[in-house]
Design a protein around this motif. Structure first.
Motif, PDB file in Angstrom:
ATOM      1  N   THR A  69       0.833  -1.196   0.000  1.00 25.72           N
ATOM      2  CA  THR A  69       0.000   0.000   0.000  1.00 25.72           C
ATOM      3  C   THR A  69       0.874   1.255   0.000  1.00 25.72           C
ATOM      4  O   THR A  69       2.079   1.189   0.254  1.00 25.72           O
ATOM      5  N   VAL A  70       0.233   2.376  -0.251  1.00 27.42           N
ATOM      6  CA  VAL A  70       0.928   3.658  -0.184  1.00 27.42           C
ATOM      7  C   VAL A  70       1.369   3.939   1.250  1.00 27.42           C
ATOM      8  O   VAL A  70       2.447   4.480   1.485  1.00 27.42           O
ATOM      9  N   ALA A  71       0.568   3.542   2.204  1.00 28.55           N
ATOM     10  CA  ALA A  71       0.902   3.759   3.608  1.00 28.55           C
ATOM     11  C   ALA A  71       2.213   3.085   3.982  1.00 28.55           C
ATOM     12  O   ALA A  71       2.994   3.619   4.771  1.00 28.55           O
ATOM     13  N   ALA A  72       2.487   1.917   3.420  1.00 31.25           N
ATOM     14  CA  ALA A  72       3.733   1.218   3.716  1.00 31.25           C
ATOM     15  C   ALA A  72       4.954   2.016   3.257  1.00 31.25           C
ATOM     16  O   ALA A  72       5.999   2.002   3.912  1.00 31.25           O
ATOM     17  N   VAL A  73       4.822   2.747   2.161  1.00 35.67           N
ATOM     18  CA  VAL A  73       5.933   3.580   1.681  1.00 35.67           C
ATOM     19  C   VAL A  73       6.028   4.855   2.507  1.00 35.67           C
ATOM     20  O   VAL A  73       7.116   5.300   2.872  1.00 35.67           O
TER      21      VAL A  73
ATOM     22  N   PHE B 144      -0.199   8.492  10.718  1.00 34.07           N
ATOM     23  CA  PHE B 144      -1.376   7.720  10.316  1.00 34.07           C
ATOM     24  C   PHE B 144      -2.481   7.879  11.348  1.00 34.07           C
ATOM     25  O   PHE B 144      -2.249   7.845  12.545  1.00 34.07           O
ATOM     26  N   THR B 145      -3.700   8.063  10.862  1.00 34.51           N
ATOM     27  CA  THR B 145      -4.842   8.277  11.752  1.00 34.51           C
ATOM     28  C   THR B 145      -5.758   7.061  11.817  1.00 34.51           C
ATOM     29  O   THR B 145      -6.786   7.111  12.471  1.00 34.51           O
ATOM     30  N   THR B 146      -5.380   5.988  11.150  1.00 32.99           N
ATOM     31  CA  THR B 146      -6.149   4.741  11.214  1.00 32.99           C
ATOM     32  C   THR B 146      -5.210   3.612  11.624  1.00 32.99           C
ATOM     33  O   THR B 146      -3.985   3.744  11.589  1.00 32.99           O
ATOM     34  N   ASN B 147      -5.790   2.487  11.998  1.00 25.80           N
ATOM     35  CA  ASN B 147      -5.004   1.312  12.374  1.00 25.80           C
ATOM     36  C   ASN B 147      -4.342   0.700  11.147  1.00 25.80           C
ATOM     37  O   ASN B 147      -4.804   0.869  10.016  1.00 25.80           O
ATOM     38  N   ALA B 148      -3.289  -0.051  11.367  1.00 27.86           N
ATOM     39  CA  ALA B 148      -2.616  -0.760  10.271  1.00 27.86           C
ATOM     40  C   ALA B 148      -3.568  -1.795   9.686  1.00 27.86           C
ATOM     41  O   ALA B 148      -4.310  -2.466  10.413  1.00 27.86           O
ATOM     42  N   GLY B 149      -3.577  -1.919   8.362  1.00 29.75           N
ATOM     43  CA  GLY B 149      -4.422  -2.883   7.696  1.00 29.75           C
ATOM     44  C   GLY B 149      -5.855  -2.428   7.526  1.00 29.75           C
ATOM     45  O   GLY B 149      -6.706  -3.212   7.118  1.00 29.75           O
ATOM     46  N   HIS B 150      -6.134  -1.195   7.848  1.00 31.87           N
ATOM     47  CA  HIS B 150      -7.482  -0.650   7.698  1.00 31.87           C
ATOM     48  C   HIS B 150      -7.816  -0.525   6.218  1.00 31.87           C
ATOM     49  O   HIS B 150      -6.941  -0.325   5.379  1.00 31.87           O
ATOM     50  N   ALA B 151      -9.089  -0.648   5.869  1.00 35.41           N
ATOM     51  CA  ALA B 151      -9.499  -0.578   4.463  1.00 35.41           C
ATOM     52  C   ALA B 151      -9.221   0.801   3.859  1.00 35.41           C
ATOM     53  O   ALA B 151      -8.927   0.919   2.671  1.00 35.41           O
ATOM     54  N   TYR B 152      -9.304   1.864   4.685  1.00 33.49           N
ATOM     55  CA  TYR B 152      -9.021   3.225   4.208  1.00 33.49           C
ATOM     56  C   TYR B 152      -7.770   3.725   4.902  1.00 33.49           C
ATOM     57  O   TYR B 152      -7.694   3.713   6.129  1.00 33.49           O
ATOM     58  N   GLU B 153      -6.805   4.145   4.106  1.00 34.03           N
ATOM     59  CA  GLU B 153      -5.545   4.633   4.676  1.00 34.03           C
ATOM     60  C   GLU B 153      -5.655   6.136   4.904  1.00 34.03           C
ATOM     61  O   GLU B 153      -5.483   6.919   3.984  1.00 34.03           O
ATOM     62  N   ASN B 154      -5.967   6.540   6.109  1.00 34.53           N
ATOM     63  CA  ASN B 154      -6.039   7.957   6.439  1.00 34.53           C
ATOM     64  C   ASN B 154      -4.735   8.372   7.108  1.00 34.53           C
ATOM     65  O   ASN B 154      -4.294   7.738   8.064  1.00 34.53           O
ATOM     66  N   TYR B 155      -4.150   9.440   6.609  1.00 32.03           N
ATOM     67  CA  TYR B 155      -2.905   9.932   7.186  1.00 32.03           C
ATOM     68  C   TYR B 155      -2.833  11.444   7.022  1.00 32.03           C
ATOM     69  O   TYR B 155      -3.565  12.038   6.241  1.00 32.03           O
ATOM     70  N   THR B 156      -1.989  12.047   7.833  1.00 38.07           N
ATOM     71  CA  THR B 156      -1.755  13.492   7.729  1.00 38.07           C
ATOM     72  C   THR B 156      -0.292  13.708   7.350  1.00 38.07           C
ATOM     73  O   THR B 156       0.596  12.985   7.800  1.00 38.07           O
ATOM     74  N   ILE B 157      -0.067  14.696   6.516  1.00 34.93           N
ATOM     75  CA  ILE B 157       1.283  15.088   6.121  1.00 34.93           C
ATOM     76  C   ILE B 157       1.490  16.503   6.628  1.00 34.93           C
ATOM     77  O   ILE B 157       0.788  17.419   6.198  1.00 34.93           O
ATOM     78  N   ARG B 158       2.394  16.651   7.592  1.00 41.11           N
ATOM     79  CA  ARG B 158       2.646  17.948   8.237  1.00 41.11           C
ATOM     80  C   ARG B 158       1.364  18.569   8.779  1.00 41.11           C
ATOM     81  O   ARG B 158       1.124  19.760   8.669  1.00 41.11           O
ATOM     82  N   GLY B 159       0.499  17.734   9.318  1.00 41.34           N
ATOM     83  CA  GLY B 159      -0.734  18.217   9.928  1.00 41.34           C
ATOM     84  C   GLY B 159      -1.907  18.375   8.976  1.00 41.34           C
ATOM     85  O   GLY B 159      -3.007  18.691   9.399  1.00 41.34           O
ATOM     86  N   LEU B 160      -1.696  18.181   7.690  1.00 37.38           N
ATOM     87  CA  LEU B 160      -2.776  18.308   6.703  1.00 37.38           C
ATOM     88  C   LEU B 160      -3.270  16.928   6.316  1.00 37.38           C
ATOM     89  O   LEU B 160      -2.501  16.055   5.967  1.00 37.38           O
ATOM     90  N   GLU B 161      -4.604  16.736   6.373  1.00 38.94           N
ATOM     91  CA  GLU B 161      -5.147  15.423   6.037  1.00 38.94           C
ATOM     92  C   GLU B 161      -5.123  15.171   4.544  1.00 38.94           C
ATOM     93  O   GLU B 161      -5.337  16.044   3.753  1.00 38.94           O
TER      94      GLU B 161
END
Length: 134
Positions: free
Chosen positions: A104-108, A117-134
């Protein structure tokens, strides 16, 4: 009439010239001077041909080790070296994805310290923030 008009324009003092006539004469004189200056400064420049030798689709070369690139495509700024970019960038290559066996993109993105990351590992939706921006 103001005192400056009385001393500078004796004809205005005697009532021969009004301040409006004097202002109109000044404007006409100024416009004639501007028109003469424009006629004298007309210059025709040679034709300029602009050619581009850079291929905008070409990716920047990888850095030593092949894990990250030396630059990135920055949209309107074009392809830029990481040292010439106006902000901090990290461009991961296909090799780092293959070496880590990223699914996944999250792995990179786990490699980047500015990503949270704002979700658990292996979650169907990869939610993350980059420098505080979602």
């Amino acid at each position: 009439m103001s005192p400056s008009h009385r001393t500078l324009f004796p004809a205005a003092r005697s009532g021969l010239l009004s301040p409006h006539v004097l202002a109109l004469a000044g404007v006409l004189g100024l416009s004639a001077t501007v028109a003469r200056a424009q006629e004298e400064s007309t210059t025709t420049l040679k034709e300029v041909t602009v050619r581009s030798a850079q291929d905008v689709q070409t990716l920047p070369a990888p850095a030593a080790g092949g894990q990250v690139a030396k630059g990135a495509g920055l949209g309107l700024l074009g392809n830029r070296d990481v040292m010439d970019a106006p902000f901090n960038i990290t461009s991961y290559t296909q090799q780092v994805m293959a070496d880590q066996q990223s699914a996944t993109v999250a792995a990179v993105l786990e490699n980047d310290p500015s990503v949270r990351f704002t979700t658990n590992a292996g979650h169907a939706y990869e939610n993350y923030t980059i420098r505080g921006l979602e």
